[in-house]
Design a protein around this motif. Structure first.
Motif, PDB file in Angstrom:
ATOM      1  N   UNK A  79       0.825  -1.207   0.000  1.00  0.00           N
ATOM      2  CA  UNK A  79       0.000   0.000   0.000  1.00  0.00           C
ATOM      3  C   UNK A  79       0.862   1.261   0.000  1.00  0.00           C
ATOM      4  N   UNK A  80       2.008   1.164   0.694  1.00  0.00           N
ATOM      5  CA  UNK A  80       2.899   2.329   0.711  1.00  0.00           C
ATOM      6  C   UNK A  80       3.446   2.611  -0.686  1.00  0.00           C
ATOM      7  N   UNK A  81       3.748   1.547  -1.443  1.00  0.00           N
ATOM      8  CA  UNK A  81       4.234   1.735  -2.807  1.00  0.00           C
ATOM      9  C   UNK A  81       3.161   2.367  -3.687  1.00  0.00           C
ATOM     10  N   UNK A  82       1.917   1.899  -3.549  1.00  0.00           N
ATOM     11  CA  UNK A  82       0.815   2.464  -4.327  1.00  0.00           C
ATOM     12  C   UNK A  82       0.622   3.935  -3.983  1.00  0.00           C
ATOM     13  N   UNK A  83       0.689   4.253  -2.681  1.00  0.00           N
ATOM     14  CA  UNK A  83       0.543   5.641  -2.260  1.00  0.00           C
ATOM     15  C   UNK A  83       1.660   6.503  -2.833  1.00  0.00           C
ATOM     16  N   UNK A  84       2.883   5.971  -2.824  1.00  0.00           N
ATOM     17  CA  UNK A  84       4.020   6.726  -3.368  1.00  0.00           C
ATOM     18  C   UNK A  84       3.849   6.976  -4.859  1.00  0.00           C
ATOM     19  N   UNK A  85       3.325   5.978  -5.580  1.00  0.00           N
ATOM     20  CA  UNK A  85       3.112   6.142  -7.015  1.00  0.00           C
ATOM     21  C   UNK A  85       2.042   7.202  -7.276  1.00  0.00           C
ATOM     22  N   UNK A  86       0.953   7.160  -6.506  1.00  0.00           N
ATOM     23  CA  UNK A  86      -0.122   8.152  -6.691  1.00  0.00           C
ATOM     24  C   UNK A  86       0.384   9.555  -6.396  1.00  0.00           C
ATOM     25  N   UNK A 109      22.282  26.101  -8.539  1.00  0.00           N
ATOM     26  CA  UNK A 109      21.749  26.653  -7.296  1.00  0.00           C
ATOM     27  C   UNK A 109      20.517  25.868  -6.863  1.00  0.00           C
ATOM     28  N   UNK A 110      20.381  25.629  -5.582  1.00  0.00           N
ATOM     29  CA  UNK A 110      19.247  24.880  -5.049  1.00  0.00           C
ATOM     30  C   UNK A 110      18.440  25.771  -4.106  1.00  0.00           C
ATOM     31  N   UNK A 111      17.146  25.511  -4.063  1.00  0.00           N
ATOM     32  CA  UNK A 111      16.257  26.267  -3.191  1.00  0.00           C
ATOM     33  C   UNK A 111      15.391  25.288  -2.400  1.00  0.00           C
ATOM     34  N   UNK A 112      14.745  25.797  -1.371  1.00  0.00           N
ATOM     35  CA  UNK A 112      13.781  24.980  -0.624  1.00  0.00           C
ATOM     36  C   UNK A 112      12.481  24.924  -1.417  1.00  0.00           C
ATOM     37  N   UNK A 113      11.961  23.727  -1.612  1.00  0.00           N
ATOM     38  CA  UNK A 113      10.750  23.573  -2.409  1.00  0.00           C
ATOM     39  C   UNK A 113       9.521  24.041  -1.633  1.00  0.00           C
ATOM     40  N   UNK A 114       8.422  24.190  -2.353  1.00  0.00           N
ATOM     41  CA  UNK A 114       7.167  24.643  -1.744  1.00  0.00           C
ATOM     42  C   UNK A 114       6.739  23.679  -0.639  1.00  0.00           C
ATOM     43  N   UNK A 115       6.333  24.196   0.505  1.00  0.00           N
ATOM     44  CA  UNK A 115       5.931  23.313   1.620  1.00  0.00           C
ATOM     45  C   UNK A 115       4.640  22.572   1.306  1.00  0.00           C
ATOM     46  N   UNK A 116       4.499  21.403   1.893  1.00  0.00           N
ATOM     47  CA  UNK A 116       3.288  20.597   1.721  1.00  0.00           C
ATOM     48  C   UNK A 116       2.338  20.846   2.885  1.00  0.00           C
ATOM     49  N   UNK A 117       1.062  20.795   2.562  1.00  0.00           N
ATOM     50  CA  UNK A 117       0.046  20.927   3.612  1.00  0.00           C
ATOM     51  C   UNK A 117       0.163  19.758   4.586  1.00  0.00           C
ATOM     52  N   UNK A 118       0.009  20.052   5.869  1.00  0.00           N
ATOM     53  CA  UNK A 118       0.044  18.977   6.876  1.00  0.00           C
ATOM     54  C   UNK A 118      -0.961  19.291   7.973  1.00  0.00           C
ATOM     55  N   UNK A 119      -2.064  18.575   7.942  1.00  0.00           N
ATOM     56  CA  UNK A 119      -3.056  18.655   9.007  1.00  0.00           C
ATOM     57  C   UNK A 119      -2.888  17.398   9.856  1.00  0.00           C
ATOM     58  N   UNK A 120      -2.437  17.525  11.099  1.00  0.00           N
ATOM     59  CA  UNK A 120      -1.993  16.370  11.893  1.00  0.00           C
ATOM     60  C   UNK A 120      -2.905  15.156  11.829  1.00  0.00           C
ATOM     61  N   UNK A 121      -4.205  15.326  12.036  1.00  0.00           N
ATOM     62  CA  UNK A 121      -5.097  14.155  12.041  1.00  0.00           C
ATOM     63  C   UNK A 121      -5.410  13.648  10.637  1.00  0.00           C
ATOM     64  N   UNK A 122      -5.930  14.499   9.718  1.00  0.00           N
ATOM     65  CA  UNK A 122      -6.272  13.980   8.385  1.00  0.00           C
ATOM     66  C   UNK A 122      -5.058  13.482   7.590  1.00  0.00           C
ATOM     67  N   UNK A 123      -3.934  14.209   7.660  1.00  0.00           N
ATOM     68  CA  UNK A 123      -2.773  13.840   6.850  1.00  0.00           C
ATOM     69  C   UNK A 123      -2.185  12.504   7.268  1.00  0.00           C
ATOM     70  N   UNK A 124      -2.300  12.169   8.542  1.00  0.00           N
ATOM     71  CA  UNK A 124      -1.707  10.925   9.047  1.00  0.00           C
ATOM     72  C   UNK A 124      -2.598   9.708   8.846  1.00  0.00           C
ATOM     73  N   UNK A 125      -3.768   9.883   8.245  1.00  0.00           N
ATOM     74  CA  UNK A 125      -4.631   8.738   7.960  1.00  0.00           C
ATOM     75  C   UNK A 125      -3.924   7.830   6.956  1.00  0.00           C
ATOM     76  N   UNK A 126      -3.854   6.531   7.218  1.00  0.00           N
ATOM     77  CA  UNK A 126      -3.142   5.628   6.304  1.00  0.00           C
ATOM     78  C   UNK A 126      -3.692   5.688   4.891  1.00  0.00           C
ATOM     79  N   UNK A 127      -2.808   5.608   3.928  1.00  0.00           N
ATOM     80  CA  UNK A 127      -3.048   5.569   2.489  1.00  0.00           C
ATOM     81  C   UNK A 127      -3.611   6.872   1.921  1.00  0.00           C
ATOM     82  N   UNK A 128      -4.797   7.296   2.351  1.00  0.00           N
ATOM     83  CA  UNK A 128      -5.425   8.451   1.701  1.00  0.00           C
ATOM     84  C   UNK A 128      -5.068   9.792   2.293  1.00  0.00           C
ATOM     85  N   UNK A 129      -4.499   9.806   3.493  1.00  0.00           N
ATOM     86  CA  UNK A 129      -4.254  11.065   4.172  1.00  0.00           C
ATOM     87  C   UNK A 129      -3.299  11.976   3.426  1.00  0.00           C
ATOM     88  N   UNK A 130      -2.156  11.452   3.052  1.00  0.00           N
ATOM     89  CA  UNK A 130      -1.167  12.273   2.343  1.00  0.00           C
ATOM     90  C   UNK A 130      -1.648  12.649   0.955  1.00  0.00           C
TER      91      UNK A 130
END
Length: 305
Positions: free
Chosen positions: A1-8, A113-134
């Motif tokens: 499932x982690x591989x599928x999530x990474x691909x998506x 030259x390298x820069x810091x990329x755009x930050x990703x949204x992180x909502x502690x509860x929803x984002x940490x839901x397995x598979x669909x959160x991220x």
């Protein structure tokens, strides 16, 4: 499932610049203007976007610089095609060549030259839901902006009077002019919008996808965006499907190479562009009768004096 999530997640990231650039080009073509300079505007957006962020440290400033760069190139295109009635195809191809060359000049000082990329949204509860959160709650702002943009464009084209007028200019500019609508002004604004979207799509590459600039980093994405508009039959809803489909093809060929599948890497790298050609041929053969192509697309308009 982690591989599928990474691909998506990879597919979403790869599809975002295609969706943004294709959305802008769809509006431009709906007004009757065929701008083949998307690739040139995207690479200029990439160079100016990274330059703006590297100099100021702000992702927002970099994105605005990319949009302005794309818009300025679109103004050059509009001046030639709308103001001087030059052939749109030839001008668009020239704009791509010009943009690629100018981006190399502007971006030469930022290579490496390298820069810091755009930050990703992180909502502690929803984002940490397995598979669909991220997938749903862990994307960068560009991904959400691309989806909001396509919704806004669909609403504009089919729910507002201004959108109806714009589509009328693309379907029959002579009738639209006879009704008193400023065809050239409408096409100018649509072309500028398309240029801003192409510049933003190009800026996404160094600001969120890969945190650096190299010449030619758009790698034909502008041409794929042009094909996506045809694939979607100039309909915003289908554009989302097409963008994620072609993004998936791009990412899956990378995973196939990583898995050691015995297929030449050159063929795998060519898959996104081969898919583009196959889809366009299939659509041209399947389409019969009611074509959704703007009737005045690419046709020079000179108003009566």
């Amino acid at each position: 499932m982690e591989l599928v999530e990474a691909i998506i997640l990879s597919v979403l990231a790869a599809s975002t610049p295609l969706l943004i650039a294709a959305t802008g080009e769809l509006v431009t073509e709906r007004s009757g203007v065929l701008n083949l300079g998307v690739e040139g505007m995207m690479i200029m957006g990439a160079a100016c976007g990274l330059g703006g962020t590297w100099l100021t440290g702000s992702i927002i400033v970099g994105a605005l610089c990319g949009m302005i760069a794309g818009m300025l190139l679109s103004l050059i295109f509009a001046t030639m095609t709308l103001g001087l009635a030059v052939n749109q195809v030839a001008t668009g191809l020239a704009l791509t060549i010009f943009g690629i060359g100018l981006s190399g000049l502007i971006g030469a000082g930022f290579v490496g030259e390298r820069i810091a990329t755009a930050p990703h949204l992180h909502l502690p509860s929803p984002t940490d839901v397995p598979f669909g959160g991220r997938i749903l709650f862990g994307q960068d702002g560009f991904v959400y902006l691309s989806l909001a943009l396509i919704v806004a464009v669909r609403w504009f084209l089919y729910r507002t009077r201004a959108g109806l007028v714009l589509r009328a200019c693309g379907d029959n500019h002579v009738s639209a002019h006879a009704l008193g609508y400023p065809v050239l002004r409408i096409r100018l604004l649509a072309t500028m919008f398309g240029g801003a979207c192409a510049g933003l799509a190009g800026a996404y590459l160094p600001l969120a996808y890969t945190p650096f600039f190299i010449p030619g980093m758009t790698a034909g994405r502008g041409w794929i965006a042009l094909a996506l508009v045809v694939f979607a039959s100039w309909l915003p809803g289908r554009l989302v499907i097409g963008a994620y489909l072609f993004g998936a093809v791009s990412i899956l060929q990378l995973h196939a190479q990583g898995a050691g599948i015995g297929i030449p890497s050159q063929f795998m790298s060519a898959l996104p562009y081969l898919a583009t050609v196959i889809v366009l041929v299939a659509l041209s053969r399947a389409r019969s009768g009611g074509s959704t192509t703007p009737a005045s697309l690419g046709t020079v308009f000179v108003p009566d004096r």
